[in-house]
Design an enzyme around this catalytic site. Structure first.
Site, PDB file in Angstrom:
ATOM      1  N   CYS A 262       0.834  -1.204   0.000  1.00 21.54           N
ATOM      2  CA  CYS A 262       0.000   0.000   0.000  1.00 21.54           C
ATOM      3  C   CYS A 262       0.865   1.249   0.000  1.00 21.54           C
ATOM      4  CB  CYS A 262      -1.002  -0.061   1.147  1.00 21.54           C
ATOM      5  SG  CYS A 262      -2.498   0.865   0.764  1.00 21.54           S
TER       6      CYS A 262
ATOM      7  N   GLU B 244      -1.613  -9.208   3.478  1.00 19.99           N
ATOM      8  CA  GLU B 244      -1.520  -9.744   4.855  1.00 19.99           C
ATOM      9  C   GLU B 244      -2.889 -10.076   5.454  1.00 19.99           C
ATOM     10  OE1 GLU B 244      -0.981  -6.630   3.937  1.00 19.99           O
ATOM     11  OE2 GLU B 244      -1.459  -5.155   5.498  1.00 19.99           O
TER      12      GLU B 244
ATOM     13  N   HIS C  98      -3.623  -5.191   0.371  1.00 15.83           N
ATOM     14  CA  HIS C  98      -3.028  -5.727   1.607  1.00 15.83           C
ATOM     15  C   HIS C  98      -3.077  -7.256   1.609  1.00 15.83           C
ATOM     16  CE1 HIS C  98      -2.812  -1.935   3.989  1.00 15.83           C
ATOM     17  NE2 HIS C  98      -3.723  -1.563   3.102  1.00 15.83           N
TER      18      HIS C  98
HETATM   19  N1  GLN Z   1      -2.032   6.641   2.753  1.00 18.20           N
HETATM   20  C1  GLN Z   1      -2.152   5.875   1.555  1.00 18.20           C
HETATM   21  C2  GLN Z   1      -3.500   6.040   0.886  1.00 18.20           C
HETATM   22  O1  GLN Z   1      -4.455   6.438   1.502  1.00 18.20           O
HETATM   23  C3  GLN Z   1      -1.853   4.413   1.801  1.00 18.20           C
HETATM   24  C4  GLN Z   1      -2.785   3.727   2.737  1.00 18.20           C
HETATM   25  C5  GLN Z   1      -2.267   2.426   3.274  1.00 18.20           C
HETATM   26  O2  GLN Z   1      -1.059   2.182   3.293  1.00 18.20           O
HETATM   27  N2  GLN Z   1      -3.156   1.590   3.790  1.00 18.20           N
HETATM   28  O3  GLN Z   1      -3.643   5.754  -0.281  1.00 18.20           O
END
Ligand code: GLN
Length: 551
Positions: A383, A511, A509
């Site tokens: 992410c 995970e 994600h």
């Molecule tokens: N801050 C970033 C976004 O909103 C990544 C979010 C995250 O890592 N879950 O896109």
């Protein structure tokens, strides 16, 4: 259509005794006897969901398939049971009140005074029964957050009292307490447990089973003492010793007969015995690794054990799959820069840059990525970690020195990571991100295609910002390719760098989807790639990860 039995798990004496792990272990045991089980967490705080809580408050926010931002205990439920959870599996006081207040504003209460009992408790009951009434489960295990005696837990305990009364033997209450060891007296003490059960009794709830967290074995005499003072059978006093890993707890609970006690209390047949062969194999591999690699987890919450919970657990699953212990070292991104990256990242065989929000620590993450890219160390960016890889590439390969995400710098000349059009209109914070499962199509010939071994995947998301497609061609010409795409919205979900042995960034994600039964392929191959890297440093080039065989 199944008639569900309801099991409540309450906690006493202290918080953090591990109700989530006990609930998950019980679910695993019942499931391994052939029963279908759902687990649910009721959280007594006023936030509508934990999505707006920062990790200092509540650890990681876990995201379900249907895009609910939930308590991290739901992650344990999925990792143990391998059954996906949903919005219905996490209820907070905030969400209960929101529903009741919306009904009141609509006039649904026909002019009656709206009260905690029965209106709030009825809504809690409705949320618990939603799972049971689906007809899909033999058991619904409901974990009540907090500790008995907390003011904010009272409506939940009152609901348990009402449901016990209504459901009789279709319901059982497990109370988890602490039996501390006093070294000065050289004894385990049962008094806190007695008091905690008294507190529960004051609310009209008699526990059926008491699970005692303890550092030392409870002897039969102590079990009988707790039974006598707390009105339970001695066989219903279950010892829960500190375990080396949480994954040992289902076996410990089996040896203490927690599952048979639950079946007996709820008048269910005890015809089978739990089949835990696969689970035991997993534990054996986990406890007997033949190799070890060092993985750096670069993030800004290194002092918080629970902030990267699912990532740490995914490494445990991947360790067992590879019979190689992945030792995860947390590296503070705020303290990382070009002049100390060498020193801080030396000895690592793989580097994962963590998800996150906001400016703090961002430059350290970008620096860590430069280091892994230049030194050809296996890299997984999740992410924000992927977004940082995109920024790093723009700055150091494309030559756009001031490239950034508009999350960190709204006026950047090179917004390589930017808000999606529909996100630009959104004002509120709660539940407004791109959340939950989205499909992704992999490109043939990429590393991820080899790793997943399929063309179409689906993964869970929690973010607002995206790869800016205006730059895609430039990236691909320079060697960073879009290896996975959401074809419906044309969003880049995965990036890879050609020619690097293992450099993968994912906008989703992975995970959240790794379980004991199904370790996530990206984590499994990442640990494998770290082994390959470690071997290569020692001059051994025989080991191959799924994808480094071609590189
Ligand atoms: N801050 C970033 C976004 O909103 C990544 C979010 C995250 O890592 N879950 O896109």
């Amino acid at each position: 259509m199944l008639h569900a039995k309801y099991i409540f798990v309450t906690g006493g004496v202290a918080s953090s005794l591990g109700k989530g792990i006990i609930s998950s272990s019980l679910a695993k045991l019942l499931q391994s006897r052939g029963f279908s089980v759902a687990i649910q967490k009721l959280d007594p705080y006023i936030n509508v969901d934990p999505g707006t809580l920062n990790p200092y408050e509540h650890g990681e926010c876990y995201v379900t398939e249907d895009g609910a931002e939930t308590d991290l205990d739901l992650g344990h439920y999925e990792r143990f049971s391998n059954v996906p959870t949903s919005q219905a599996n996490n209820v907070t006081t905030g969400s209960i009140y929101q529903t009741v207040i919306e009904k009141e504003r609509r006039g649904d209460y026909l002019g009656h005074t709206v009260q905690v009992i029965p209106h709030i408790t009825d809504e809690i009951k409705r949320r618990i029964k939603l799972l049971g009434n689906s007809g899909k489960y033999d058991f619904v295990i409901t974990e009540i957050g907090g500790t008995v005696g907390d003011i904010e837990s009272l409506p939940y305990i009152e609901t348990v009292r009402q449901m016990r009364w209504e459901l009789g033997r279709s319901c059982a209450v497990i109370h988890l307490t602490l039996v501390p060891y006093l070294s000065a007296a050289g004894e385990l003490k049962t008094k806190p447990t007695q008091h905690s059960v008294k507190t529960l009794l004051e609310s009209g709830v008699q526990p059926d089973i008491i699970v005692c967290r303890t550092e030392r074995p409870l002897n039969q005499g102590l079990k009988e003492k707790i039974a006598l003072f707390c009105n339970v059978e001695p066989s219903s006093v279950i010892e829960s010793r500190d375990a080396k890993t949480i994954y040992e707890v289902p076996l410990m609970m089996r040896d203490e007969n927690l599952d048979t006690e639950v079946l007996r209390k709820t008048m269910m047949p005890i015809e089978t015995s739990p089949d835990l062969v696969k689970w035991e194999e997993f534990l054996y591999k986990l406890n007997n690794p033949v190799d070890e690699v060092n993985i750096g987890l670069v993030g800004k919450y290194v002092e918080l054990k629970d902030a990267y919970k699912s990532i740490n657990e995914s490494f445990i699953h991947a360790s067992a799959a590879n019979e190689c212990r992945a030792v995860v070292k947390l590296i503070h991104s705020e303290h990382l820069n070009a002049s100390n990256a060498d020193e801080k990242l030396k000895g690592l065989h793989g580097i994962l840059v963590a998800p996150g929000f906001g400016q703090r620590g961002i430059e350290g993450k970008i620096e860590a990525i430069r280091f892994t890219r230049e030194n050809k160390i296996p890299f997984l960016g999740i992410c924000l970690g992927m977004q940082c890889a995109v920024i790093e590439f723009a700055r150091n390969i494309l030559g756009y020195k001031s490239a950034h995400s508009t999350e960190m710098n709204a006026d950047t000349k090179y917004p390589v990571i930017d808000l999606m059009e529909e996100q630009k209109k959104i004002k509120g914070m709660g539940g407004t991100m791109r959340l939950g499962t989205y499909p992704c199509k992999l490109k043939k010939g990429t590393k991820v295609y080899d790793i997943y071994d399929t063309l179409n995947i689906s993964e869970r998301h929690r973010h607002r910002y995206e790869f800016n497609n205006e730059y895609l061609e430039e990236y691909e010409n320079a060697g960073m390719i879009a290896a996975g795409i959401n074809t419906k919205d044309n969003l880049v979900e995965i990036i890879e760098i050609k020619g690097h042995p293992w450099f993968i960034g994912v906008q989703f994600h992975p995970e959240y989807k790794s379980t004991v039964a199904h370790p996530h392929p990206l984590f499994v191959d990442f640990v494998r790639a770290a082994q390959v890297y470690k071997d290569s440093k020692k001059g051994n080039l025989n080991r191959k990860s799924k994808v480094t065989k071609e590189s």
